[in-house]
Design a protein around this motif. Structure first.
Motif, PDB file in Angstrom:
ATOM      1  N   LEU A   1     -38.071  56.713  93.668  1.00 24.52           N
ATOM      2  CA  LEU A   1     -37.688  56.994  91.969  1.00 24.52           C
ATOM      3  C   LEU A   1     -36.572  58.216  92.113  1.00 24.52           C
ATOM      4  N   LEU A   2     -36.719  59.236  92.953  1.00 28.00           N
ATOM      5  CA  LEU A   2     -35.721  60.579  92.685  1.00 28.00           C
ATOM      6  C   LEU A   2     -34.269  59.817  92.929  1.00 28.00           C
ATOM      7  N   ALA A   3     -33.967  58.929  94.126  1.00 26.34           N
ATOM      8  CA  ALA A   3     -32.769  58.471  94.415  1.00 26.34           C
ATOM      9  C   ALA A   3     -32.298  57.427  93.428  1.00 26.34           C
ATOM     10  N   PHE A   4     -33.214  56.580  92.967  1.00 23.96           N
ATOM     11  CA  PHE A   4     -32.988  55.654  91.916  1.00 23.96           C
ATOM     12  C   PHE A   4     -32.496  56.413  90.582  1.00 23.96           C
ATOM     13  N   TRP A   5     -33.392  57.030  90.099  1.00 19.80           N
ATOM     14  CA  TRP A   5     -33.504  57.785  88.576  1.00 19.80           C
ATOM     15  C   TRP A   5     -32.213  58.723  88.613  1.00 19.80           C
ATOM     16  N   GLY A   6     -32.056  59.401  89.605  1.00 21.40           N
ATOM     17  CA  GLY A   6     -30.861  60.397  89.376  1.00 21.40           C
ATOM     18  C   GLY A   6     -29.407  59.703  89.641  1.00 21.40           C
ATOM     19  N   SER A   7     -29.419  58.743  90.382  1.00 20.40           N
ATOM     20  CA  SER A   7     -27.987  58.099  90.651  1.00 20.40           C
ATOM     21  C   SER A   7     -27.881  57.229  89.295  1.00 20.40           C
ATOM     22  N   LEU A   8     -28.787  56.540  88.762  1.00 18.95           N
ATOM     23  CA  LEU A   8     -28.538  55.648  87.642  1.00 18.95           C
ATOM     24  C   LEU A   8     -28.386  56.723  86.285  1.00 18.95           C
ATOM     25  N   LEU A   9     -28.800  57.836  86.241  1.00 14.94           N
ATOM     26  CA  LEU A   9     -28.465  58.796  85.321  1.00 14.94           C
ATOM     27  C   LEU A   9     -26.828  59.339  85.489  1.00 14.94           C
ATOM     28  N   GLY A  10     -26.573  59.469  86.695  1.00 10.23           N
ATOM     29  CA  GLY A  10     -25.098  59.769  87.185  1.00 10.23           C
ATOM     30  C   GLY A  10     -24.190  58.487  86.634  1.00 10.23           C
ATOM     31  N   LEU A  11     -24.455  57.391  87.025  1.00  8.46           N
ATOM     32  CA  LEU A  11     -23.661  56.222  86.621  1.00  8.46           C
ATOM     33  C   LEU A  11     -23.403  55.854  85.059  1.00  8.46           C
ATOM     34  N   LEU A  12     -24.489  56.188  84.531  1.00  9.86           N
ATOM     35  CA  LEU A  12     -24.582  55.840  82.838  1.00  9.86           C
ATOM     36  C   LEU A  12     -24.329  57.015  81.840  1.00  9.86           C
ATOM     37  N   TYR A  13     -24.255  58.304  82.422  1.00 10.49           N
ATOM     38  CA  TYR A  13     -23.877  59.326  81.501  1.00 10.49           C
ATOM     39  C   TYR A  13     -22.793  59.471  81.038  1.00 10.49           C
ATOM     40  N   ASP A  14     -21.867  58.721  80.979  1.00 14.99           N
ATOM     41  CA  ASP A  14     -20.381  58.886  80.554  1.00 14.99           C
ATOM     42  C   ASP A  14     -20.352  58.477  78.942  1.00 14.99           C
ATOM     43  N   SER A  15     -21.217  57.281  78.702  1.00 14.71           N
ATOM     44  CA  SER A  15     -20.959  56.911  77.267  1.00 14.71           C
ATOM     45  C   SER A  15     -22.496  56.526  76.633  1.00 14.71           C
ATOM     46  N   GLU A  16     -22.126  56.579  75.361  1.00 14.76           N
ATOM     47  CA  GLU A  16     -23.646  56.391  74.370  1.00 14.76           C
ATOM     48  C   GLU A  16     -24.362  55.163  74.779  1.00 14.76           C
ATOM     49  N   ALA A  17     -23.510  53.932  75.193  1.00 21.02           N
ATOM     50  CA  ALA A  17     -24.234  52.737  75.583  1.00 21.02           C
ATOM     51  C   ALA A  17     -24.911  52.992  76.706  1.00 21.02           C
ATOM     52  N   GLY A  18     -24.227  53.701  77.885  1.00 22.06           N
ATOM     53  CA  GLY A  18     -24.768  53.829  79.090  1.00 22.06           C
ATOM     54  C   GLY A  18     -26.091  54.760  78.912  1.00 22.06           C
ATOM     55  N   LEU A  19     -26.093  55.882  78.080  1.00 21.13           N
ATOM     56  CA  LEU A  19     -27.438  56.563  77.820  1.00 21.13           C
ATOM     57  C   LEU A  19     -28.341  55.820  77.195  1.00 21.13           C
ATOM     58  N   LEU A  20     -28.102  54.724  76.486  1.00 19.58           N
ATOM     59  CA  LEU A  20     -28.960  53.982  75.760  1.00 19.58           C
ATOM     60  C   LEU A  20     -29.554  53.199  76.794  1.00 19.58           C
ATOM     61  N   LEU A  21     -28.959  52.551  77.613  1.00 20.88           N
ATOM     62  CA  LEU A  21     -29.495  51.691  78.762  1.00 20.88           C
ATOM     63  C   LEU A  21     -30.288  52.637  79.857  1.00 20.88           C
ATOM     64  N   PHE A  22     -30.173  53.872  79.767  1.00 23.28           N
ATOM     65  CA  PHE A  22     -30.681  54.722  80.618  1.00 23.28           C
ATOM     66  C   PHE A  22     -32.125  54.767  80.104  1.00 23.28           C
ATOM     67  N   ALA A  23     -32.153  55.095  78.635  1.00 21.23           N
ATOM     68  CA  ALA A  23     -33.347  55.409  77.963  1.00 21.23           C
ATOM     69  C   ALA A  23     -34.226  54.103  77.923  1.00 21.23           C
ATOM     70  N   LEU A  24     -33.509  52.977  77.982  1.00 19.38           N
ATOM     71  CA  LEU A  24     -34.307  51.828  77.958  1.00 19.38           C
ATOM     72  C   LEU A  24     -35.003  51.670  79.472  1.00 19.38           C
ATOM     73  N   ALA A  25     -34.261  52.027  80.529  1.00 18.11           N
ATOM     74  CA  ALA A  25     -34.959  51.927  81.734  1.00 18.11           C
ATOM     75  C   ALA A  25     -35.993  52.794  81.781  1.00 18.11           C
ATOM     76  N   ASN A  26     -35.843  54.097  81.286  1.00 11.73           N
ATOM     77  CA  ASN A  26     -37.077  54.954  81.411  1.00 11.73           C
ATOM     78  C   ASN A  26     -38.280  54.310  80.618  1.00 11.73           C
ATOM     79  N   VAL A  27     -37.800  53.754  79.678  1.00 11.02           N
ATOM     80  CA  VAL A  27     -39.129  52.973  79.085  1.00 11.02           C
ATOM     81  C   VAL A  27     -39.935  51.959  79.744  1.00 11.02           C
ATOM     82  N   ALA A  28     -38.946  51.194  80.423  1.00 11.67           N
ATOM     83  CA  ALA A  28     -39.457  50.347  81.517  1.00 11.67           C
ATOM     84  C   ALA A  28     -40.309  51.134  82.577  1.00 11.67           C
ATOM     85  N   LEU A  29     -39.873  52.295  82.878  1.00 10.72           N
ATOM     86  CA  LEU A  29     -40.753  53.082  83.973  1.00 10.72           C
ATOM     87  C   LEU A  29     -41.981  53.541  83.558  1.00 10.72           C
ATOM     88  N   VAL A  30     -42.105  53.789  82.195  1.00 12.71           N
ATOM     89  CA  VAL A  30     -43.473  54.256  81.603  1.00 12.71           C
ATOM     90  C   VAL A  30     -44.584  53.000  81.565  1.00 12.71           C
TER      91      VAL A  30
END
Length: 379
Positions: free
Chosen positions: A263-292
């Motif tokens: 999770l540390l490798a996947f979550w941290g790297s995914l945040l680094g990939l999607l951090y640059d745009s609002e659409a990317g951050l929304l996808l990151f949020a949806l991925a976190n809902v899936a983690l819950v």
């Protein structure tokens, strides 16, 4: 039917009981038999209870005592690892020994702890203490490989010339590559003969290091940070899948460290990939809902922690950046928080009934995917 020591050892070897559960059961049975010897007369009310329902005060006392022993064991293991590092540094500075001599000292240190672990675990029946000594022995292997690096470099240069591969030395000089591989191999060999869940910790740490630092540099070279993050995401996802397969096949918790560091490798790297745009951050949020949701399905709190951090991080981003000039959004967010607290209270009061209801509504295919199938599903 009377349980004997051999029965508990057999259950641990078969994976039916974890080491800690076996020790607790052994201690509880020993205490119960001692009480029966001291008070053989009229059975008291608590003696008529099932063996698993000890009086609350008695159970908490035994549990806390065992917990303190476990803390002492694990703290001792960490101190032993730190002492090995200090010993090698002092020996190297005082005696000016070469890399081979230092590596032999590290391996001798590991062999001594491995022999001690074998005696404690298999002869003295101190399973946790013996298992931790095996963990210390595994950690000496990457230290020995690190000590051998100066000795190996001339041989790798000769292999460069012989194979005509001028970048071969650079490949093997990647940060921690050889040490990580050696740790994984040593941990796998130890797990083959010693069933102790904490042995997965150095293996998972080595895999995390390889995923974050060594493998991305090796595969993508100078392609840039984005390619590095993509490789880390893929490697972290592979670690999570391997931990899931392990979780499905074992009763003791051999998957904890794989889940956590995956999770540390996947979550941290995914945040680094999607951090640059609002659409990317929304996808990151949806991925976190899936983690819950996966936390509920897999019965793993680590997924809940990472998913909650990501979700609330995104909500904070919306509150303080996207809707910074809007007063209604913070109010709506506050109302949402209060509602979640209220639902949490209701869930805590009716947890068993809710879990039974949700479990009964899950499709059979999803039920089979959950590690609860090992016998933890709600009755």
């Amino acid at each position: 039917m009377k349980l004997k020591q051999d029965d508990l050892d057999w259950a641990v070897r078969k994976g039916l009981l974890s080491d800690q559960k076996a020790e607790r059961l052994r201690a509880a049975l020993k205490e119960r038999r001692a009480q029966a010897t001291e008070e053989p007369q009229a059975p008291k009310e608590q003696d008529r209870r099932p063996a698993s329902s000890a009086p609350p005060a008695q159970a908490s006392s035994a549990s806390s005592r065992l917990d303190l022993v476990s803390v002492a064991y694990y703290a001792g293991g960490l101190v032993a690892i730190a002492a090995m590092t200090w010993l090698l540094a002092r020996v190297a500075s005082l005696f000016d020994l070469g890399p081979v001599a230092l590596a032999l000292i590290a391996l001798a240190y590991g062999a001594a702890f491995g022999a001690g672990g074998w005696i404690l675990r298999f002869q003295k029946n101190l399973r946790v203490a013996g298992g931790l000594l095996f963990v210390v022995a595994v950690t000496t292997v990457p230290v020995a490989v690190f000590c051998l690096r100066p000795w190996m470099e001339p041989w790798i240069k000769r292999a460069d010339l012989w194979l005509g591969q001028p970048g071969l030395l650079d490949v093997f000089s990647e940060d921690g590559l050889l040490e990580g591989i050696a740790t994984v191999v040593a941990g796998a060999v130890a797990l083959r003969y010693v069933r102790f869940p904490f042995l997965t910790a150095p293996v998972a740490l080595a895999l995390w290091w390889l995923a974050e630092f060594s493998i991305p540099k090796l595969l993508v070279g100078g392609l840039g940070w984005t390619a590095h993050l993509r490789v880390s995401v893929a490697f972290g996802a592979a670690m999570l899948m391997a931990a899931y397969v392990t979780d499905r096949r074992t009763d003791a918790d051999y998957a904890f460290w794989g889940y956590l560091l995956g999770l540390l490798a996947f979550w941290g790297s995914l945040l680094g990939l999607l951090y640059d745009s609002e659409a990317g951050l929304l996808l990151f949020a949806l991925a976190n809902v899936a983690l819950v949701l996966l936390a509920v399905l897999l019965d793993r709190r680590s997924f809940l922690v990472f998913g909650t951090l990501g979700t609330f991080g995104y909500l904070g981003h919306l509150a303080f950046e996207v809707f910074a000039d809007t007063i209604l959004f913070p109010l709506a967010l506050a109302a949402l928080g209060v509602g979640l607290i209220y639902l949490g209270i209701k869930y805590q009061r009716r947890r068993a009934a809710i879990e039974r209801l949700l479990w009964s509504r899950l499709p059979p295919a999803l039920r089979r995917l959950s590690p609860r199938q090992r016998g933890r599903q709600p009755s």
